[in-house]
Design a protein around this motif. Structure first.
Motif, PDB file in Angstrom:
ATOM      1  N   LEU A   1       0.825  -1.209   0.000  1.00  0.00           N
ATOM      2  CA  LEU A   1       0.000   0.000   0.000  1.00  0.00           C
ATOM      3  C   LEU A   1       0.857   1.255   0.000  1.00  0.00           C
ATOM      4  CD1 LEU A   1      -2.584  -1.090   2.719  1.00  0.00           C
ATOM      5  CD2 LEU A   1      -2.805  -1.300   0.255  1.00  0.00           C
ATOM      6  N   LYS A   2       2.015   1.185   0.692  1.00  0.00           N
ATOM      7  CA  LYS A   2       2.853   2.370   0.827  1.00  0.00           C
ATOM      8  C   LYS A   2       4.282   1.932   1.106  1.00  0.00           C
ATOM      9  CE  LYS A   2       3.618   6.821   1.594  1.00  0.00           C
ATOM     10  NZ  LYS A   2       3.500   7.784   0.506  1.00  0.00           N
TER      11      LYS A   2
ATOM     12  N   GLU B   1      10.593   0.588   4.428  1.00  0.00           N
ATOM     13  CA  GLU B   1       9.476   0.025   5.173  1.00  0.00           C
ATOM     14  C   GLU B   1       8.264  -0.007   4.257  1.00  0.00           C
ATOM     15  OE1 GLU B   1       8.778   1.843   8.956  1.00  0.00           O
ATOM     16  OE2 GLU B   1      10.899   2.050   9.357  1.00  0.00           O
ATOM     17  N   ARG B   2       7.574  -1.141   4.243  1.00  0.00           N
ATOM     18  CA  ARG B   2       6.403  -1.270   3.382  1.00  0.00           C
ATOM     19  C   ARG B   2       5.177  -1.622   4.208  1.00  0.00           C
ATOM     20  NH1 ARG B   2      10.240  -3.519  -0.424  1.00  0.00           N
ATOM     21  NH2 ARG B   2      10.544  -1.915  -1.992  1.00  0.00           N
ATOM     22  N   PHE B   3       4.094  -0.894   3.941  1.00  0.00           N
ATOM     23  CA  PHE B   3       2.810  -1.176   4.572  1.00  0.00           C
ATOM     24  C   PHE B   3       2.037  -2.064   3.620  1.00  0.00           C
ATOM     25  CE2 PHE B   3      -1.419   0.188   6.258  1.00  0.00           C
ATOM     26  CZ  PHE B   3      -1.211  -0.227   7.555  1.00  0.00           C
ATOM     27  N   ARG B   4       1.694  -3.271   4.061  1.00  0.00           N
ATOM     28  CA  ARG B   4       1.111  -4.288   3.179  1.00  0.00           C
ATOM     29  C   ARG B   4      -0.269  -4.717   3.650  1.00  0.00           C
ATOM     30  NH1 ARG B   4       5.018  -7.192   0.162  1.00  0.00           N
ATOM     31  NH2 ARG B   4       7.108  -6.396   0.505  1.00  0.00           N
ATOM     32  N   ARG B   5      -1.076  -5.182   2.697  1.00  0.00           N
ATOM     33  CA  ARG B   5      -2.365  -5.776   3.029  1.00  0.00           C
ATOM     34  C   ARG B   5      -2.466  -7.125   2.335  1.00  0.00           C
ATOM     35  NH1 ARG B   5      -6.661  -2.170   1.362  1.00  0.00           N
ATOM     36  NH2 ARG B   5      -6.544  -1.238   3.405  1.00  0.00           N
ATOM     37  N   CYS B   6      -2.904  -8.145   3.091  1.00  0.00           N
ATOM     38  CA  CYS B   6      -3.121  -9.473   2.537  1.00  0.00           C
ATOM     39  C   CYS B   6      -4.344  -9.451   1.623  1.00  0.00           C
ATOM     40  CB  CYS B   6      -3.316 -10.468   3.682  1.00  0.00           C
ATOM     41  SG  CYS B   6      -3.766 -12.116   3.108  1.00  0.00           S
ATOM     42  N   ILE B   7      -4.192  -9.980   0.423  1.00  0.00           N
ATOM     43  CA  ILE B   7      -5.304 -10.005  -0.528  1.00  0.00           C
ATOM     44  C   ILE B   7      -6.399 -10.961  -0.067  1.00  0.00           C
ATOM     45  CG2 ILE B   7      -5.915 -10.727  -2.880  1.00  0.00           C
ATOM     46  CD1 ILE B   7      -3.162  -9.646  -3.734  1.00  0.00           C
ATOM     47  N   LYS B   8      -6.029 -12.031   0.621  1.00  0.00           N
ATOM     48  CA  LYS B   8      -7.003 -13.058   1.022  1.00  0.00           C
ATOM     49  C   LYS B   8      -7.798 -12.661   2.272  1.00  0.00           C
ATOM     50  CE  LYS B   8      -7.207 -18.011   2.040  1.00  0.00           C
ATOM     51  NZ  LYS B   8      -6.373 -19.183   2.356  1.00  0.00           N
ATOM     52  N   CYS B   9      -7.112 -12.286   3.366  1.00  0.00           N
ATOM     53  CA  CYS B   9      -7.819 -12.058   4.634  1.00  0.00           C
ATOM     54  C   CYS B   9      -7.920 -10.571   4.998  1.00  0.00           C
ATOM     55  CB  CYS B   9      -7.161 -12.834   5.780  1.00  0.00           C
ATOM     56  SG  CYS B   9      -5.606 -12.146   6.369  1.00  0.00           S
TER      57      CYS B   9
ATOM     58  N   MET C   1       3.374  -4.351   8.513  1.00  0.00           N
ATOM     59  CA  MET C   1       4.513  -3.654   7.933  1.00  0.00           C
ATOM     60  C   MET C   1       5.673  -4.609   7.760  1.00  0.00           C
ATOM     61  SD  MET C   1       4.585   0.210   9.352  1.00  0.00           S
ATOM     62  CE  MET C   1       5.587   0.669   7.952  1.00  0.00           C
ATOM     63  N   SER C   2       6.454  -4.382   6.709  1.00  0.00           N
ATOM     64  CA  SER C   2       7.674  -5.160   6.512  1.00  0.00           C
ATOM     65  C   SER C   2       8.833  -4.186   6.330  1.00  0.00           C
ATOM     66  CB  SER C   2       7.552  -6.095   5.304  1.00  0.00           C
ATOM     67  OG  SER C   2       7.368  -5.343   4.126  1.00  0.00           O
ATOM     68  N   ILE C   3      10.041  -4.681   6.575  1.00  0.00           N
ATOM     69  CA  ILE C   3      11.247  -3.862   6.457  1.00  0.00           C
ATOM     70  C   ILE C   3      12.207  -4.542   5.496  1.00  0.00           C
ATOM     71  CG2 ILE C   3      13.181  -2.811   7.672  1.00  0.00           C
ATOM     72  CD1 ILE C   3      11.546  -3.059  10.248  1.00  0.00           C
ATOM     73  N   GLU C   4      12.705  -3.782   4.548  1.00  0.00           N
ATOM     74  CA  GLU C   4      13.723  -4.286   3.622  1.00  0.00           C
ATOM     75  C   GLU C   4      15.079  -3.732   4.050  1.00  0.00           C
ATOM     76  OE1 GLU C   4      13.146  -4.298  -0.849  1.00  0.00           O
ATOM     77  OE2 GLU C   4      14.596  -2.711  -0.579  1.00  0.00           O
ATOM     78  N   LEU C   5      16.035  -4.625   4.296  1.00  0.00           N
ATOM     79  CA  LEU C   5      17.358  -4.235   4.785  1.00  0.00           C
ATOM     80  C   LEU C   5      18.427  -4.569   3.761  1.00  0.00           C
ATOM     81  CD1 LEU C   5      17.153  -5.919   8.297  1.00  0.00           C
ATOM     82  CD2 LEU C   5      16.976  -3.473   7.857  1.00  0.00           C
TER      83      LEU C   5
END
Ligand code: ZN
Length: 63
Positions: free
Chosen positions: A14-15, A23-31, A36-40
């Motif tokens: 999402l962002k 940092e990525r703000f994510r939404r599950c398509i199924k539920c 948030m996830s972090i890429e290092l």
């Protein structure tokens, strides 16, 4: 990235907040769960050099 709630492997970004860690703000398509996830930078010699030069003191004990 796999959803931590239902283990579905499709999530929508999402962002993205960009810096030396993304940092990525994510939404599950199924539920619909949001997380948030972090890429290092995976640590290698260049990453150690970069961190030492740009963030003196922050990671001294980790390196
Ligand atoms: Zn899910």
């Amino acid at each position: 990235m796999i959803c931590p709630r239902c283990a579905n492997d499709k999530t929508k970004v999402l962002k993205t907040i960009k810096s030396d860690t993304n940092e990525r703000f994510r939404r599950c398509i199924k539920c619909g769960y949001t997380f948030m996830s972090i890429e290092l930078i995976k640590v290698d010699d260049w990453a150690k050099f970069y961190i030492k030069e740009t963030q003196k003191g922050l990671f001294d004990e980790a390196l």
